[in-house]
Design an enzyme around this catalytic site. Structure first.
Site, PDB file in Angstrom:
ATOM      1  N   ASP A   1     -33.448 -15.057  18.374  1.00 13.61           N
ATOM      2  CA  ASP A   1     -34.388 -14.153  18.504  1.00 13.61           C
ATOM      3  C   ASP A   1     -34.623 -13.004  17.488  1.00 13.61           C
ATOM      4  OD1 ASP A   1     -35.801 -13.664  21.658  1.00 13.61           O
ATOM      5  OD2 ASP A   1     -35.768 -12.024  19.962  1.00 13.61           O
ATOM      6  N   ILE A   2     -35.749 -12.665  17.128  1.00 16.90           N
ATOM      7  CA  ILE A   2     -35.888 -11.991  15.990  1.00 16.90           C
ATOM      8  C   ILE A   2     -35.938 -10.553  16.505  1.00 16.90           C
ATOM      9  CG2 ILE A   2     -38.474 -11.575  16.204  1.00 16.90           C
ATOM     10  CD1 ILE A   2     -38.461 -12.070  13.071  1.00 16.90           C
TER      11      ILE A   2
ATOM     12  N   GLN B   1     -42.741 -13.587  30.400  1.00  6.79           N
ATOM     13  CA  GLN B   1     -43.385 -14.439  29.475  1.00  6.79           C
ATOM     14  C   GLN B   1     -44.262 -13.795  28.392  1.00  6.79           C
ATOM     15  OE1 GLN B   1     -44.263 -18.428  30.353  1.00  6.79           O
ATOM     16  NE2 GLN B   1     -43.818 -19.286  28.435  1.00  6.79           N
TER      17      GLN B   1
ATOM     18  N   HIS C   1     -39.209 -21.918  26.338  1.00  5.38           N
ATOM     19  CA  HIS C   1     -37.775 -21.368  25.563  1.00  5.38           C
ATOM     20  C   HIS C   1     -36.873 -20.839  26.607  1.00  5.38           C
ATOM     21  CE1 HIS C   1     -40.789 -18.060  25.560  1.00  5.38           C
ATOM     22  NE2 HIS C   1     -39.569 -17.162  25.786  1.00  5.38           N
ATOM     23  N   PHE C   2     -35.454 -21.133  26.139  1.00  4.78           N
ATOM     24  CA  PHE C   2     -34.629 -20.648  27.140  1.00  4.78           C
ATOM     25  C   PHE C   2     -33.965 -19.509  26.211  1.00  4.78           C
ATOM     26  CE2 PHE C   2     -35.180 -24.619  29.339  1.00  4.78           C
ATOM     27  CZ  PHE C   2     -34.995 -24.219  30.611  1.00  4.78           C
ATOM     28  N   HIS C   3     -33.475 -18.460  26.961  1.00  6.09           N
ATOM     29  CA  HIS C   3     -32.735 -17.427  26.146  1.00  6.09           C
ATOM     30  C   HIS C   3     -31.200 -17.529  26.516  1.00  6.09           C
ATOM     31  CE1 HIS C   3     -36.247 -14.597  25.507  1.00  6.09           C
ATOM     32  NE2 HIS C   3     -36.675 -15.392  26.568  1.00  6.09           N
TER      33      HIS C   3
HETATM   34  P1  5GP Z   1     -40.223 -14.187  26.476  1.00  5.89           P
HETATM   35  O1  5GP Z   1     -40.463 -12.898  26.827  1.00  5.89           O
HETATM   36  O2  5GP Z   1     -41.820 -15.148  26.167  1.00  5.89           O
HETATM   37  O3  5GP Z   1     -39.418 -15.010  27.265  1.00  5.89           O
HETATM   38  O4  5GP Z   1     -39.382 -14.433  25.099  1.00  5.89           O
HETATM   39  C1  5GP Z   1     -39.941 -14.558  23.770  1.00  5.89           C
HETATM   40  C2  5GP Z   1     -38.945 -14.064  22.924  1.00  5.89           C
HETATM   41  O5  5GP Z   1     -39.322 -14.397  21.601  1.00  5.89           O
HETATM   42  C3  5GP Z   1     -38.793 -12.502  22.695  1.00  5.89           C
HETATM   43  O6  5GP Z   1     -37.056 -12.365  23.183  1.00  5.89           O
HETATM   44  C4  5GP Z   1     -39.138 -12.427  21.373  1.00  5.89           C
HETATM   45  O7  5GP Z   1     -38.348 -11.156  20.536  1.00  5.89           O
HETATM   46  C5  5GP Z   1     -39.120 -13.505  20.692  1.00  5.89           C
HETATM   47  N1  5GP Z   1     -39.839 -13.498  19.528  1.00  5.89           N
HETATM   48  C6  5GP Z   1     -41.194 -13.368  19.291  1.00  5.89           C
HETATM   49  N2  5GP Z   1     -41.747 -13.627  18.005  1.00  5.89           N
HETATM   50  C7  5GP Z   1     -40.783 -14.162  17.465  1.00  5.89           C
HETATM   51  C8  5GP Z   1     -40.586 -14.693  16.292  1.00  5.89           C
HETATM   52  O8  5GP Z   1     -41.565 -14.607  15.434  1.00  5.89           O
HETATM   53  N3  5GP Z   1     -39.438 -15.277  15.756  1.00  5.89           N
HETATM   54  C9  5GP Z   1     -38.464 -15.322  16.573  1.00  5.89           C
HETATM   55  N4  5GP Z   1     -37.341 -15.716  16.056  1.00  5.89           N
HETATM   56  N5  5GP Z   1     -38.466 -14.643  17.837  1.00  5.89           N
HETATM   57  C10 5GP Z   1     -39.537 -14.197  18.308  1.00  5.89           C
END
Ligand code: 5GP
Ligand code: ZN
Length: 137
Positions: free
Chosen positions: A30-31, A93, A99-101
């Site tokens: 995760d970035i 989201q 995606h799974f964290h």
């Molecule tokens: P969500 O909130 O949708 O469950 O999680 C999305 C995740 O994607 C976040 O933790 C965010 O930091 C990560 N993320 C967003 N943009 C990018 C990216 O360009 N590259 C990577 N590796 N992670 C990203």
């Protein structure tokens, strides 16, 4: 899918720190990690969230995450991990490609705990009855 950030990562049109890849699954850092080693495990085939995946695809993804969790935990020297996925924007989201964290954890105090509520037995029974009636549909 066009304009999907994670599809672009799958296609290597955007860079990422890949830790694992096979023909169906990609795992990358995760970035903006919540903790050190925070990893996202995704299907290469686009779906908006896991409820759109076939049972087989979802099983393969979860099995791979299950395999990766203890290895990531060990690699970063953590003690455990949170494993979570968000479905729909209301849940938090932000990226609409399943995606799974995997979030390595050292200590419960690193992150705020979930705010639990304290419903009565009657309220819990009502919620249970409502959900069970939907499951029968
Ligand atoms: P969500 O909130 O949708 O469950 O999680 C999305 C995740 O994607 C976040 O933790 C965010 O930091 C990560 N993320 C967003 N943009 C990018 C990216 O360009 N590259 C990577 N590796 N992670 C990203
Ligand atoms: Zn996508």
């Amino acid at each position: 899918m066009e304009d999907c950030l994670f599809c672009k990562i799958v296609e290597k049109e955007l860079p990422s720190y890949i830790i694992y890849e096979n023909d169906k699954i990609l795992a990358f850092l995760d970035i903006k990690p919540i903790t050190n080693g925070h990893t996202l495990v995704i299907p290469k085939k686009h779906s908006t969230d896991m409820t759109e995946m076939s049972d087989e695809e979802a099983s393969e993804l979860i099995n791979k995450a299950k395999e990766l969790i203890p290895k990531i935990v060990k690699a970063v020297g953590a003690k455990g991990a949170n494993f979570a996925t968000n479905c729909k924007s209301e849940s938090g989201q932000d990226v609409f490609h399943t995606h799974f964290h995997i979030i390595p954890r050292w200590d419960q105090k690193e992150l705020p705990p979930w705010p639990h509520s304290n419903p009565s037995k009657e309220e819990l029974a009502e919620v249970k009855n409502n959900i069970v009636s939907f499951l029968k549909e």
